[in-house]
Design a protein around this motif. Structure first.
Motif, PDB file in Angstrom:
ATOM      1  N   PRO A  24      57.822  66.751  66.171  1.00  0.00           N
ATOM      2  CA  PRO A  24      58.268  67.164  67.508  1.00  0.00           C
ATOM      3  C   PRO A  24      57.797  66.195  68.589  1.00  0.00           C
ATOM      4  O   PRO A  24      56.810  65.477  68.408  1.00  0.00           O
ATOM      5  CB  PRO A  24      57.601  68.524  67.692  1.00  0.00           C
ATOM      6  CG  PRO A  24      56.313  68.381  66.933  1.00  0.00           C
ATOM      7  CD  PRO A  24      56.644  67.531  65.725  1.00  0.00           C
ATOM      8  N   ILE A  25      58.498  66.181  69.704  1.00  0.00           N
ATOM      9  CA  ILE A  25      58.025  65.468  70.889  1.00  0.00           C
ATOM     10  C   ILE A  25      57.073  66.401  71.628  1.00  0.00           C
ATOM     11  O   ILE A  25      57.410  67.545  71.924  1.00  0.00           O
ATOM     12  CB  ILE A  25      59.194  65.073  71.796  1.00  0.00           C
ATOM     13  CG1 ILE A  25      60.097  64.060  71.085  1.00  0.00           C
ATOM     14  CG2 ILE A  25      58.689  64.496  73.114  1.00  0.00           C
ATOM     15  CD1 ILE A  25      61.356  63.718  71.847  1.00  0.00           C
ATOM     16  N   VAL A  26      55.878  65.917  71.922  1.00  0.00           N
ATOM     17  CA  VAL A  26      54.857  66.718  72.590  1.00  0.00           C
ATOM     18  C   VAL A  26      54.497  66.032  73.910  1.00  0.00           C
ATOM     19  O   VAL A  26      54.262  64.829  73.947  1.00  0.00           O
ATOM     20  CB  VAL A  26      53.602  66.878  71.701  1.00  0.00           C
ATOM     21  CG1 VAL A  26      52.522  67.652  72.430  1.00  0.00           C
ATOM     22  CG2 VAL A  26      53.967  67.574  70.396  1.00  0.00           C
ATOM     23  N   VAL A  27      54.452  66.801  74.974  1.00  0.00           N
ATOM     24  CA  VAL A  27      54.182  66.260  76.300  1.00  0.00           C
ATOM     25  C   VAL A  27      52.712  65.844  76.401  1.00  0.00           C
ATOM     26  O   VAL A  27      51.825  66.627  76.047  1.00  0.00           O
ATOM     27  CB  VAL A  27      54.508  67.306  77.392  1.00  0.00           C
ATOM     28  CG1 VAL A  27      54.176  66.765  78.778  1.00  0.00           C
ATOM     29  CG2 VAL A  27      55.973  67.697  77.317  1.00  0.00           C
ATOM     30  N   PRO A  28      52.436  64.612  76.855  1.00  0.00           N
ATOM     31  CA  PRO A  28      51.042  64.181  77.043  1.00  0.00           C
ATOM     32  C   PRO A  28      50.280  65.144  77.952  1.00  0.00           C
ATOM     33  O   PRO A  28      50.827  65.670  78.918  1.00  0.00           O
ATOM     34  CB  PRO A  28      51.188  62.801  77.696  1.00  0.00           C
ATOM     35  CG  PRO A  28      52.513  62.300  77.223  1.00  0.00           C
ATOM     36  CD  PRO A  28      53.385  63.517  77.136  1.00  0.00           C
ATOM     37  N   GLY A  29      49.019  65.389  77.598  1.00  0.00           N
ATOM     38  CA  GLY A  29      48.199  66.311  78.369  1.00  0.00           C
ATOM     39  C   GLY A  29      48.284  67.747  77.895  1.00  0.00           C
ATOM     40  O   GLY A  29      47.640  68.631  78.464  1.00  0.00           O
ATOM     41  N   SER A  30      49.055  68.006  76.826  1.00  0.00           N
ATOM     42  CA  SER A  30      49.219  69.378  76.348  1.00  0.00           C
ATOM     43  C   SER A  30      48.075  69.839  75.460  1.00  0.00           C
ATOM     44  O   SER A  30      48.010  71.013  75.089  1.00  0.00           O
ATOM     45  CB  SER A  30      50.547  69.511  75.596  1.00  0.00           C
ATOM     46  OG  SER A  30      50.586  68.639  74.490  1.00  0.00           O
ATOM     47  N   GLY A  31      47.173  68.915  75.067  1.00  0.00           N
ATOM     48  CA  GLY A  31      45.995  69.305  74.299  1.00  0.00           C
ATOM     49  C   GLY A  31      46.269  69.555  72.833  1.00  0.00           C
ATOM     50  O   GLY A  31      45.686  70.480  72.248  1.00  0.00           O
ATOM     51  N   ASN A  32      47.135  68.729  72.234  1.00  0.00           N
ATOM     52  CA  ASN A  32      47.512  68.937  70.840  1.00  0.00           C
ATOM     53  C   ASN A  32      47.517  67.637  70.046  1.00  0.00           C
ATOM     54  O   ASN A  32      47.613  66.546  70.616  1.00  0.00           O
ATOM     55  CB  ASN A  32      48.921  69.554  70.749  1.00  0.00           C
ATOM     56  CG  ASN A  32      49.042  70.887  71.437  1.00  0.00           C
ATOM     57  OD1 ASN A  32      49.795  71.018  72.394  1.00  0.00           O
ATOM     58  ND2 ASN A  32      48.297  71.876  70.975  1.00  0.00           N
ATOM     59  N   PHE A  33      47.431  67.784  68.714  1.00  0.00           N
ATOM     60  CA  PHE A  33      47.718  66.720  67.772  1.00  0.00           C
ATOM     61  C   PHE A  33      48.855  67.186  66.870  1.00  0.00           C
ATOM     62  O   PHE A  33      49.056  68.394  66.686  1.00  0.00           O
ATOM     63  CB  PHE A  33      46.512  66.375  66.908  1.00  0.00           C
ATOM     64  CG  PHE A  33      45.365  65.735  67.665  1.00  0.00           C
ATOM     65  CD1 PHE A  33      45.612  64.871  68.718  1.00  0.00           C
ATOM     66  CD2 PHE A  33      44.049  65.984  67.296  1.00  0.00           C
ATOM     67  CE1 PHE A  33      44.563  64.277  69.409  1.00  0.00           C
ATOM     68  CE2 PHE A  33      43.002  65.390  67.977  1.00  0.00           C
ATOM     69  CZ  PHE A  33      43.261  64.539  69.043  1.00  0.00           C
ATOM     70  N   ILE A  34      49.597  66.234  66.303  1.00  0.00           N
ATOM     71  CA  ILE A  34      50.706  66.550  65.404  1.00  0.00           C
ATOM     72  C   ILE A  34      50.384  66.018  64.020  1.00  0.00           C
ATOM     73  O   ILE A  34      49.968  64.853  63.877  1.00  0.00           O
ATOM     74  CB  ILE A  34      52.034  65.937  65.894  1.00  0.00           C
ATOM     75  CG1 ILE A  34      52.300  66.314  67.354  1.00  0.00           C
ATOM     76  CG2 ILE A  34      53.194  66.380  65.018  1.00  0.00           C
ATOM     77  CD1 ILE A  34      52.030  65.225  68.343  1.00  0.00           C
ATOM     78  N   ILE A  35      50.544  66.854  63.015  1.00  0.00           N
ATOM     79  CA  ILE A  35      50.373  66.436  61.618  1.00  0.00           C
ATOM     80  C   ILE A  35      51.763  66.420  60.982  1.00  0.00           C
ATOM     81  O   ILE A  35      52.402  67.464  60.844  1.00  0.00           O
ATOM     82  CB  ILE A  35      49.438  67.394  60.855  1.00  0.00           C
ATOM     83  CG1 ILE A  35      48.065  67.449  61.535  1.00  0.00           C
ATOM     84  CG2 ILE A  35      49.293  66.958  59.399  1.00  0.00           C
ATOM     85  CD1 ILE A  35      47.108  68.457  60.926  1.00  0.00           C
ATOM     86  N   THR A  36      52.227  65.222  60.599  1.00  0.00           N
ATOM     87  CA  THR A  36      53.586  65.061  60.095  1.00  0.00           C
ATOM     88  C   THR A  36      53.560  64.415  58.718  1.00  0.00           C
ATOM     89  O   THR A  36      53.079  63.288  58.570  1.00  0.00           O
ATOM     90  CB  THR A  36      54.419  64.167  61.045  1.00  0.00           C
ATOM     91  OG1 THR A  36      54.377  64.704  62.365  1.00  0.00           O
ATOM     92  CG2 THR A  36      55.863  64.074  60.589  1.00  0.00           C
ATOM     93  N   PRO A  37      54.085  65.106  57.687  1.00  0.00           N
ATOM     94  CA  PRO A  37      54.141  64.500  56.353  1.00  0.00           C
ATOM     95  C   PRO A  37      55.248  63.451  56.270  1.00  0.00           C
ATOM     96  O   PRO A  37      56.269  63.551  56.955  1.00  0.00           O
ATOM     97  CB  PRO A  37      54.440  65.687  55.439  1.00  0.00           C
ATOM     98  CG  PRO A  37      55.158  66.668  56.313  1.00  0.00           C
ATOM     99  CD  PRO A  37      54.600  66.487  57.697  1.00  0.00           C
ATOM    100  N   ILE A  38      55.017  62.438  55.436  1.00  0.00           N
ATOM    101  CA  ILE A  38      56.011  61.389  55.214  1.00  0.00           C
ATOM    102  C   ILE A  38      56.658  61.624  53.847  1.00  0.00           C
ATOM    103  O   ILE A  38      55.995  61.559  52.812  1.00  0.00           O
ATOM    104  CB  ILE A  38      55.355  59.992  55.252  1.00  0.00           C
ATOM    105  CG1 ILE A  38      54.633  59.777  56.584  1.00  0.00           C
ATOM    106  CG2 ILE A  38      56.391  58.896  55.013  1.00  0.00           C
ATOM    107  CD1 ILE A  38      53.731  58.550  56.601  1.00  0.00           C
ATOM    108  N   SER A  39      57.925  61.946  53.846  1.00  0.00           N
ATOM    109  CA  SER A  39      58.689  62.214  52.619  1.00  0.00           C
ATOM    110  C   SER A  39      57.970  63.207  51.701  1.00  0.00           C
ATOM    111  O   SER A  39      57.635  62.878  50.556  1.00  0.00           O
ATOM    112  CB  SER A  39      58.963  60.910  51.853  1.00  0.00           C
ATOM    113  OG  SER A  39      59.684  60.002  52.643  1.00  0.00           O
ATOM    114  N   PRO A  40      57.722  64.431  52.175  1.00  0.00           N
ATOM    115  CA  PRO A  40      57.033  65.415  51.326  1.00  0.00           C
ATOM    116  C   PRO A  40      57.916  65.876  50.173  1.00  0.00           C
ATOM    117  O   PRO A  40      59.143  65.952  50.315  1.00  0.00           O
ATOM    118  CB  PRO A  40      56.744  66.564  52.299  1.00  0.00           C
ATOM    119  CG  PRO A  40      57.824  66.464  53.328  1.00  0.00           C
ATOM    120  CD  PRO A  40      58.088  64.996  53.486  1.00  0.00           C
TER     121      PRO A  40
END
Length: 294
Positions: free
Chosen positions: A198-214
């Protein structure tokens, strides 16, 4: 006023824009500090003022008003790694292609430079990732930092790797995949986006965990709080795999453990007043460019 310039080698077609910038800085009597390797690349291509000075690393750079990165987003990420925790405001003039971070268009250098001189800009604090790679031999952890993302990738074309991911000590999932991306909101529009994140807005206080070809199609990207401590244990038929942190790359053993969390410092990213994250999204991703809207 002192201004630093950072860059890497690029095509000769953009040299006129670099010359334009240098000429404007000389006209306004700016004290120019340029990265030594970049200066060597440009020396016989650009007419520099006689009093220009160079720096090899952050320790040889005096206090400057801000740093200009000349190139694309990759150059900008490399500039951020050079700055480290010094807190120097940084902005990028996009001489490359997409340019989410290097948001100043090369055709708009003159206007942007005038805005920078009068201070007509905002400084955004952007979160970084910090990773510690722990060896089973008890050696001190290897430390990496990244503004965009960190990845763990298989090295060869044979088998998938298995990545056991724990969040604050609790198992999140064991990913059977080609790899995994841990991205900041700043990096949500980079590699993570191309892998379905997902696109996450800077300053939202999050990290994204994205699998590559699961291997399991039900495994999707997940957003976690940026106060989380992410611990990754690796299983692979290979003895080593690839680890990246923005522009840095390292080969790590499958016996090593990777711990990722928020860094204890941030990056000061300059945004001109007429620019914004949403405007950049619309422009770079071509949102709204549909004949039904006109």
């Amino acid at each position: 006023m002192k201004i630093a310039i950072y860059g890497r080698e690029f095509q000769d077609s953009v040299l006129p824009y670099v010359q334009q910038l240098i000429d404007m800085m000389a006209k306004h009597h700016i004290e120019i500090w340029i990265y030594a390797d970049f200066y060597a690349f440009l020396l016989d291509k650009i007419n520099f003022p006689d009093d220009i000075q160079s720096f090899n690393d952050i320790t040889s750079l005096p206090k400057v008003s801000f740093l200009l990165s000349l190139g694309g987003d990759g150059t900008m990420l490399s500039a951020v790694s050079v700055i480290g925790n010094r807190g120097i405001p940084v902005t990028g003039i996009n001489l490359g292609r997409l340019g989410f971070l290097a948001s100043i268009n090369k055709e708009g250098i003159e206007h942007a430079f005038q805005e920078l001189l009068i201070g007509n800009y905002a400084v955004e604090k952007r979160v970084l990732l910090a990773a510690g790679i722990e060896s089973v031999q008890g050696e001190p952890p290897k430390i990496f930092h990244a503004l965009n993302d960190m990845t763990i990738l298989k090295k060869d074309i044979s088998a998938m790797i298995t990545l056991h991911v724990h969040i604050n000590g609790e198992l999140l999932n064991s990913y059977w995949s080609d790899g995994l991306i841990i991205a900041t909101p700043t990096g949500s529009t980079a590699y993570s986006l191309s892998c379905g994140g997902p696109i996450v807005v800077p300053g939202s206080g999050n990290f994204i965990i994205t699998p590559i070809s699961p291997h399991n199609l039900t495994v999707r990207p997940i957003v976690v709080n940026d106060e989380s401590k992410i611990r990754i244990v690796i299983e692979s038929r290979s003895d080593s795999i690839l680890f990246t942190a923005d522009s840095q790359t390292a080969s790590i053993s499958t016996e090593e453990t990777v711990t990722i969390q928020k860094a204890d410092y941030h990056v000061n990213l300059i945004r001109l007043k007429q620019e914004s994250f949403f405007k950049t999204l619309r422009k770079k991703l071509l949102w709204g460019l549909d004949t039904r809207n006109y």
